[in-house]
Scaffold this motif. Sequence first.
Motif, PDB file in Angstrom:
ATOM      1  N   GLY A 231     -23.814 -35.350 -61.451  1.00  0.00           N
ATOM      2  CA  GLY A 231     -24.985 -34.505 -61.278  1.00  0.00           C
ATOM      3  C   GLY A 231     -25.964 -35.160 -60.324  1.00  0.00           C
ATOM      4  N   ARG A 232     -26.859 -34.359 -59.737  1.00  0.00           N
ATOM      5  CA  ARG A 232     -27.807 -34.874 -58.753  1.00  0.00           C
ATOM      6  C   ARG A 232     -28.699 -35.949 -59.338  1.00  0.00           C
ATOM      7  NH1 ARG A 232     -32.930 -33.558 -57.089  1.00  0.00           N
ATOM      8  NH2 ARG A 232     -33.056 -31.915 -58.653  1.00  0.00           N
ATOM      9  N   THR A 233     -29.057 -35.806 -60.605  1.00  0.00           N
ATOM     10  CA  THR A 233     -29.902 -36.803 -61.266  1.00  0.00           C
ATOM     11  C   THR A 233     -29.130 -37.596 -62.308  1.00  0.00           C
ATOM     12  OG1 THR A 233     -30.634 -35.133 -62.868  1.00  0.00           O
ATOM     13  CG2 THR A 233     -31.982 -35.421 -60.894  1.00  0.00           C
ATOM     14  N   LEU A 234     -27.803 -37.600 -62.229  1.00  0.00           N
ATOM     15  CA  LEU A 234     -26.945 -38.335 -63.173  1.00  0.00           C
ATOM     16  C   LEU A 234     -27.236 -37.930 -64.607  1.00  0.00           C
ATOM     17  CD1 LEU A 234     -27.078 -41.910 -61.589  1.00  0.00           C
ATOM     18  CD2 LEU A 234     -25.354 -40.155 -61.261  1.00  0.00           C
ATOM     19  N   SER A 235     -27.447 -36.644 -64.832  1.00  0.00           N
ATOM     20  CA  SER A 235     -27.819 -36.164 -66.162  1.00  0.00           C
ATOM     21  C   SER A 235     -26.623 -35.927 -67.069  1.00  0.00           C
ATOM     22  CB  SER A 235     -28.629 -34.870 -66.050  1.00  0.00           C
ATOM     23  OG  SER A 235     -29.813 -35.086 -65.317  1.00  0.00           O
ATOM     24  N   HIS A 236     -25.446 -35.725 -66.514  1.00  0.00           N
ATOM     25  CA  HIS A 236     -24.273 -35.396 -67.312  1.00  0.00           C
ATOM     26  C   HIS A 236     -23.422 -36.653 -67.517  1.00  0.00           C
ATOM     27  CE1 HIS A 236     -25.215 -31.142 -66.711  1.00  0.00           C
ATOM     28  NE2 HIS A 236     -25.440 -31.457 -65.446  1.00  0.00           N
ATOM     29  N   SER A 237     -22.970 -36.833 -68.761  1.00  0.00           N
ATOM     30  CA  SER A 237     -22.215 -38.034 -69.109  1.00  0.00           C
ATOM     31  C   SER A 237     -20.975 -37.643 -69.908  1.00  0.00           C
ATOM     32  CB  SER A 237     -23.085 -38.990 -69.928  1.00  0.00           C
ATOM     33  OG  SER A 237     -22.320 -40.061 -70.437  1.00  0.00           O
ATOM     34  N   ILE A 238     -19.814 -38.095 -69.439  1.00  0.00           N
ATOM     35  CA  ILE A 238     -18.553 -37.925 -70.165  1.00  0.00           C
ATOM     36  C   ILE A 238     -18.035 -39.315 -70.512  1.00  0.00           C
ATOM     37  CG2 ILE A 238     -16.171 -37.115 -70.031  1.00  0.00           C
ATOM     38  CD1 ILE A 238     -17.092 -34.915 -68.194  1.00  0.00           C
ATOM     39  N   GLU A 239     -17.632 -39.506 -71.762  1.00  0.00           N
ATOM     40  CA  GLU A 239     -17.288 -40.851 -72.210  1.00  0.00           C
ATOM     41  C   GLU A 239     -16.065 -40.845 -73.115  1.00  0.00           C
ATOM     42  OE1 GLU A 239     -19.527 -44.747 -74.101  1.00  0.00           O
ATOM     43  OE2 GLU A 239     -20.345 -42.752 -74.488  1.00  0.00           O
ATOM     44  N   VAL A 240     -15.219 -41.864 -72.925  1.00  0.00           N
ATOM     45  CA  VAL A 240     -14.134 -42.176 -73.860  1.00  0.00           C
ATOM     46  C   VAL A 240     -14.542 -43.455 -74.581  1.00  0.00           C
ATOM     47  CG1 VAL A 240     -11.701 -42.735 -74.113  1.00  0.00           C
ATOM     48  CG2 VAL A 240     -12.421 -41.086 -72.370  1.00  0.00           C
ATOM     49  N   TRP A 241     -14.681 -43.362 -75.882  1.00  0.00           N
ATOM     50  CA  TRP A 241     -15.250 -44.452 -76.678  1.00  0.00           C
ATOM     51  C   TRP A 241     -14.381 -44.702 -77.906  1.00  0.00           C
ATOM     52  CZ3 TRP A 241     -16.821 -44.289 -81.754  1.00  0.00           C
ATOM     53  CH2 TRP A 241     -17.580 -45.362 -82.218  1.00  0.00           C
ATOM     54  N   GLY A 242     -14.292 -45.940 -78.317  1.00  0.00           N
ATOM     55  CA  GLY A 242     -13.488 -46.255 -79.501  1.00  0.00           C
ATOM     56  C   GLY A 242     -13.947 -47.521 -80.185  1.00  0.00           C
ATOM     57  N   THR A 261     -12.874 -41.445 -79.694  1.00  0.00           N
ATOM     58  CA  THR A 261     -13.529 -40.170 -79.454  1.00  0.00           C
ATOM     59  C   THR A 261     -13.664 -39.920 -77.957  1.00  0.00           C
ATOM     60  OG1 THR A 261     -15.789 -41.019 -79.400  1.00  0.00           O
ATOM     61  CG2 THR A 261     -14.895 -40.451 -81.568  1.00  0.00           C
ATOM     62  N   VAL A 262     -13.768 -38.657 -77.629  1.00  0.00           N
ATOM     63  CA  VAL A 262     -14.132 -38.207 -76.287  1.00  0.00           C
ATOM     64  C   VAL A 262     -15.402 -37.387 -76.445  1.00  0.00           C
ATOM     65  CG1 VAL A 262     -13.476 -36.860 -74.271  1.00  0.00           C
ATOM     66  CG2 VAL A 262     -11.745 -38.182 -75.509  1.00  0.00           C
ATOM     67  N   GLY A 263     -16.458 -37.766 -75.709  1.00  0.00           N
ATOM     68  CA  GLY A 263     -17.730 -37.103 -75.911  1.00  0.00           C
ATOM     69  C   GLY A 263     -18.422 -36.722 -74.629  1.00  0.00           C
ATOM     70  N   TYR A 264     -19.387 -35.853 -74.789  1.00  0.00           N
ATOM     71  CA  TYR A 264     -20.252 -35.404 -73.671  1.00  0.00           C
ATOM     72  C   TYR A 264     -21.703 -35.498 -74.117  1.00  0.00           C
ATOM     73  CZ  TYR A 264     -22.999 -32.372 -70.679  1.00  0.00           C
ATOM     74  OH  TYR A 264     -23.991 -31.883 -69.852  1.00  0.00           O
ATOM     75  N   SER A 265     -22.585 -35.923 -73.219  1.00  0.00           N
ATOM     76  CA  SER A 265     -24.010 -35.970 -73.494  1.00  0.00           C
ATOM     77  C   SER A 265     -24.784 -35.527 -72.263  1.00  0.00           C
ATOM     78  CB  SER A 265     -24.464 -37.391 -73.895  1.00  0.00           C
ATOM     79  OG  SER A 265     -23.812 -37.820 -75.050  1.00  0.00           O
ATOM     80  N   TYR A 266     -25.904 -34.893 -72.528  1.00  0.00           N
ATOM     81  CA  TYR A 266     -26.853 -34.605 -71.449  1.00  0.00           C
ATOM     82  C   TYR A 266     -27.983 -35.600 -71.560  1.00  0.00           C
ATOM     83  CZ  TYR A 266     -29.843 -32.129 -68.179  1.00  0.00           C
ATOM     84  OH  TYR A 266     -30.610 -31.800 -67.093  1.00  0.00           O
ATOM     85  N   MET A 267     -28.271 -36.309 -70.451  1.00  0.00           N
ATOM     86  CA  MET A 267     -29.233 -37.394 -70.465  1.00  0.00           C
ATOM     87  C   MET A 267     -30.544 -36.973 -69.794  1.00  0.00           C
ATOM     88  SD  MET A 267     -27.469 -39.768 -71.985  1.00  0.00           S
ATOM     89  CE  MET A 267     -28.548 -41.177 -71.726  1.00  0.00           C
ATOM     90  N   TRP A 268     -31.638 -37.439 -70.352  1.00  0.00           N
ATOM     91  CA  TRP A 268     -32.958 -37.237 -69.765  1.00  0.00           C
ATOM     92  C   TRP A 268     -33.534 -38.561 -69.306  1.00  0.00           C
ATOM     93  CZ3 TRP A 268     -31.373 -34.206 -73.863  1.00  0.00           C
ATOM     94  CH2 TRP A 268     -31.461 -32.817 -73.695  1.00  0.00           C
TER      95      TRP A 268
END
Length: 268
Positions: A231-242, A261-268
């Motif tokens: 994203g233009r402001t790096l707001s979207h995050s996709i992560e593989v975490w364990g 887990t596989v997750g998604y977050s929107y960052m502010w």
Amino acid sequence: MTLRSVGSLLCLFCLLLAPSARAGSWPQGEITLKTRDGKQRVGQILSETGVGYLFRTATETLVIPFGDIDSMGAGEKENAPVSNATRPAVAVPSYARQASETPPDDEPWLERRRGFHFGLGGAAGGMAVPAGRFRSGLISWAMLGARMPLEWGFNRAGLRVMPLLGVVRVDAGNSFDNPEMAGLFGGDIQIRLYVSRALSFGIGVFQAVTFGAGAAYSVGPSLSVFNYRFGRTLSHSIEVWGCVNFSPTASGAALSLPLVTVGYSYMW
């Protein structure tokens, strides 16, 4: 005829010839006359006066003093602007072209990483609970939860705290015929490493409590193997975490299978 009268006639004759000689010195026909104030006029010289030329243009007739004249030449368009076609092309230096084609330095993205950021998102994955926790050594899979990453970025490293609240499907025994639902509340603390504008990794410690189908506490190392920001402001995050959890039991610490887990977050 006396000598004085002859001299007077010669002086009169010279005065009559002087204007004619000067008149023959200016260009004939239509000319361009430029004055010292930057103006240029196109027209004809009608005559010469004691102070300047009597000059006629297409719109006016005026006397232009000799001292104001900068130059005279062949006729051309009055005050003609220089067209773009006649202007010399300005060559763009090669280093300027390279600078415009070179992508901007990676440093600005670090500004997006610095400081405090928080996000909201979800995660889905699989988990195995410690053997011997339930009557038949139950195993659970299909974890679905919500997470809220809290991140403090410094330069190329940062600190992240991520609460995780989820629901786990618990399958009884080896037959998986009697599923139960259990809740999970945990928290992960990681040191983050920003390797590029989009990619980062992390390592830390995860602690969790499961409740609903029996209660258990577990703790173990966690690893963020892939975190991709876009994203233009790096707001979207996709992560593989364990993580790999250790849960205390009556006979000592028991090793559980990894939670991935596989997750998604929107960052502010």
